[in-house]
Write a protein that holds these residues in place. Structure first.
Motif, PDB file in Angstrom:
ATOM      1  N   LYS A 160       8.319   4.206   3.362  1.00  7.84           N
ATOM      2  CA  LYS A 160       6.954   4.712   3.586  1.00  7.84           C
ATOM      3  C   LYS A 160       5.998   3.602   3.177  1.00  7.84           C
ATOM      4  CE  LYS A 160       8.168   9.166   1.449  1.00  7.84           C
ATOM      5  NZ  LYS A 160       7.724  10.176   0.456  1.00  7.84           N
ATOM      6  N   GLY A 161       4.772   3.664   3.676  1.00  4.45           N
ATOM      7  CA  GLY A 161       3.758   2.732   3.196  1.00  4.45           C
ATOM      8  C   GLY A 161       3.699   1.454   4.016  1.00  4.45           C
ATOM      9  N   LYS A 212       8.843   1.909 -10.411  1.00  4.21           N
ATOM     10  CA  LYS A 212       7.397   2.011 -10.227  1.00  4.21           C
ATOM     11  C   LYS A 212       6.784   0.868 -11.026  1.00  4.21           C
ATOM     12  CE  LYS A 212       7.353   6.220 -12.110  1.00  4.21           C
ATOM     13  NZ  LYS A 212       8.794   6.485 -12.160  1.00  4.21           N
ATOM     14  N   ASP A 237       0.843  -1.191   0.000  1.00  8.02           N
ATOM     15  CA  ASP A 237       0.000   0.000   0.000  1.00  8.02           C
ATOM     16  C   ASP A 237       0.882   1.246   0.000  1.00  8.02           C
ATOM     17  OD1 ASP A 237      -2.395   1.402   2.389  1.00  8.02           O
ATOM     18  OD2 ASP A 237      -2.057   1.771   0.237  1.00  8.02           O
ATOM     19  N   GLN A 238       1.007   1.879  -1.136  1.00  3.64           N
ATOM     20  CA  GLN A 238       1.808   3.109  -1.305  1.00  3.64           C
ATOM     21  C   GLN A 238       3.219   2.955  -0.710  1.00  3.64           C
ATOM     22  OE1 GLN A 238      -0.494   6.687  -0.468  1.00  3.64           O
ATOM     23  NE2 GLN A 238      -1.489   6.113  -2.404  1.00  3.64           N
ATOM     24  N   GLN A 293       9.087   3.413  -5.779  1.00  5.21           N
ATOM     25  CA  GLN A 293       8.311   4.650  -5.631  1.00  5.21           C
ATOM     26  C   GLN A 293       6.830   4.356  -5.716  1.00  5.21           C
ATOM     27  OE1 GLN A 293       9.865   8.067  -7.810  1.00  5.21           O
ATOM     28  NE2 GLN A 293       7.792   8.581  -8.478  1.00  5.21           N
ATOM     29  N   ASN A 294       6.160   4.551  -4.581  1.00  2.00           N
ATOM     30  CA  ASN A 294       4.703   4.487  -4.560  1.00  2.00           C
ATOM     31  C   ASN A 294       4.121   3.220  -5.190  1.00  2.00           C
ATOM     32  OD1 ASN A 294       2.420   5.600  -3.618  1.00  2.00           O
ATOM     33  ND2 ASN A 294       2.187   7.129  -5.229  1.00  2.00           N
ATOM     34  N   VAL A 295       4.543   2.088  -4.652  1.00  2.00           N
ATOM     35  CA  VAL A 295       4.108   0.808  -5.221  1.00  2.00           C
ATOM     36  C   VAL A 295       2.827   0.323  -4.557  1.00  2.00           C
ATOM     37  CG1 VAL A 295       4.708  -1.637  -5.456  1.00  2.00           C
ATOM     38  CG2 VAL A 295       6.441   0.119  -5.879  1.00  2.00           C
ATOM     39  N   ASP A 296       1.810   0.112  -5.363  1.00  2.00           N
ATOM     40  CA  ASP A 296       0.558  -0.518  -4.912  1.00  2.00           C
ATOM     41  C   ASP A 296       0.444  -1.850  -5.617  1.00  2.00           C
ATOM     42  OD1 ASP A 296      -0.995   2.676  -5.015  1.00  2.00           O
ATOM     43  OD2 ASP A 296      -0.652   1.458  -3.212  1.00  2.00           O
ATOM     44  N   TRP A 349       7.209   2.915  -0.528  1.00  2.00           N
ATOM     45  CA  TRP A 349       8.442   3.521  -1.036  1.00  2.00           C
ATOM     46  C   TRP A 349       9.629   2.857  -0.365  1.00  2.00           C
ATOM     47  CZ3 TRP A 349       8.935   8.573  -3.617  1.00  2.00           C
ATOM     48  CH2 TRP A 349       7.704   9.132  -3.997  1.00  2.00           C
TER      49      TRP A 349
END
Ligand SMILES: Nc1ncnc2c1ncn2[C@@H]1O[C@H](COP(=O)(O)OP(=O)(O)OP(=O)(O)O)[C@@H](O)[C@H]1O
Ligand SMILES: Nc1ncnc2c1ncn2[C@@H]1O[C@H](COP(=O)(O)OP(=O)(O)OP(=O)(O)O)[C@@H](O)[C@H]1O
Ligand SMILES: [Mg+2]
Ligand SMILES: [Mg+2]
Lengths: 224, 224
Positions: free
Chosen positions: A59-60, A214, A5-6, A22-25, A8
């Protein structure tokens, strides 16, 4: 079964900062066979390491079987094949493959039988009593595959497991892996550099961009 | 430039005897690009290690540039890329690539310039001051390729140098290598698991049998 979930992952800071992910969902459902492809250095091994609690996310959130990666690791929810074989030099091939069963204090009486069966699967029955340094690069990698499968985990993480193999051995092991997956409904997350291998094996293919990594696209493969 | 005369390599003895190479006859002429292909465990790395004096033959003779493998190694006649990257953990990427030039006490003033050029060739200019453990598997392998080429050796031994790379990076480096070979008339001995790569790069392809490794056939590639 696996949720990003989002997420990093950033290494270093300031001038030497590297954004690996970067911002992996991403969501992987139980029983899926998902391949991850992308250029060298784009974050594939990093993604697997985050699942396996070898690295913390910057993050995430990550969930593995509904738990934190740390808890899933402690509960031994999965088997992992690393990009480089990671065998114990002082143990024989057979003892290396038996190791997860010993560690889990498996009540199985057939520890040896299981290990021998896995070695036979990867074509190394003749090398049970050899030591890792006596094996070729591809043979060592095959031992680490046997080890990851020996305790029949429900989730398998594989980082370019067949990269060091010739095309014949690779294709044979592709078929073996597909058989195992079809019979046992395991969840597999599979990093590969071979696009054809990804398409052959998977129900979905995750394509990553060059660094910062990404997810560029996710391809559904129609399995007939 | 490289001659194998009835070469055998046998590991172990008695019950645990492994015949890695059996009666190998091979001649590689100056300026040739020879690929060696064959199944995992068939003896490809062993063949390269015999050339590089990392192992002695059990029977037979090997000549490298008319010398013994030991003398050729002492004279630093070649650069070698191993199947696993073998970088010094405590040196930066740039310092790892400069190492052969330092060791040879090269009079070149442009050691740094040469190393930077090689890193640029393999696409790693942004990572000069990183340490090996901060690089992905494929990136580490690319550093070891840059290092093998930096002192412009006339003979290059490469053991699956591009195995850890994605298809795009691999194809790009195939082209770079072919350019270097065409321009500089180096002799290259190249182990690969990719049949298409062998055919694309080589003037001759040596096909080995499964263990005990023998030469099954040698294919001449018509270069137009
Ligand atoms: N030090 C050693 N002691 C015993 N056996 C060895 C030793 N080194 C290599 N062998 C055996 O020799 C054979 C050839 O090994 P080699 O590493 O040359 O294979 P390879 O063709 O490079 O394989 P791969 O494609 O998997 O890298 C293998 O069966 C291996 O187990
Ligand atoms: N410990 C670390 N410190 C700093 N940077 C790192 C570290 N680990 C990885 N990186 C960087 O993160 C990026 C992604 O690395 P990763 O190993 O995930 O790539 P990869 O997709 O597996 O590559 P390959 O296909 O070459 O194995 C790379 O640029 C790498 O240099
Ligand atoms: Mg990797
Ligand atoms: Mg090898």
């Amino acid at each position: 079964i696996i949720e990003f979930d989002q997420v990093w992952k950033i290494f270093g800071a300031g001038e030497s900062e590297t954004i690996a992910l970067q911002n992996v969902d991403l969501t992987v459902e139980t029983g899926e066979f998902v391949s991850i492809i992308g250029p060298s250095g784009c974050g594939k091994s990093t993604l697997l390491r985050l699942i396996a609690d070898l690295l913390p996310p910057s993050k995430g959130d990550i969930r593995v079987n509904g738990k934190t990666p740390r808890q899933a690791r402690l509960d031994r929810d999965y088997g992992m094949v690393f990009q480089a074989p990671t065998l114990y030099e002082w143990r024989t091939v057979l003892k290396n493959v038996e190791l997860p069963l010993e560690v889990m204090r498996s009540a199985r009486e057939d520890k040896r039988g299981r290990a021998v069966k896995m070695l036979d699967l990867v074509g190394l029955s003749d090398f049970q009593n050899h030591y890792p340094r006596q094996l070729s690069g591809g043979m060592q990698q095959r031992v680490s595959i046997a080890r990851a499968l020996v305790f029949e985990p429900t989730l398998i993480l594989m980082d370019e497991p067949f990269g060091a193999l010739d095309e014949f051995t690779r294709e044979r092991l592709n078929l073996e892996l597909l058989d195992i997956w079809a019979e046992t409904h395991k969840t597999v997350i599979f990093v590969t550099h071979s696009i054809s291998e990804a398409v052959f094996l998977s129900s979905r293919v995750v394509v990553m961009t060059p660094r910062p990594g990404k997810i560029a696209r996710i391809i559904d493969i129609d399995l007939s």
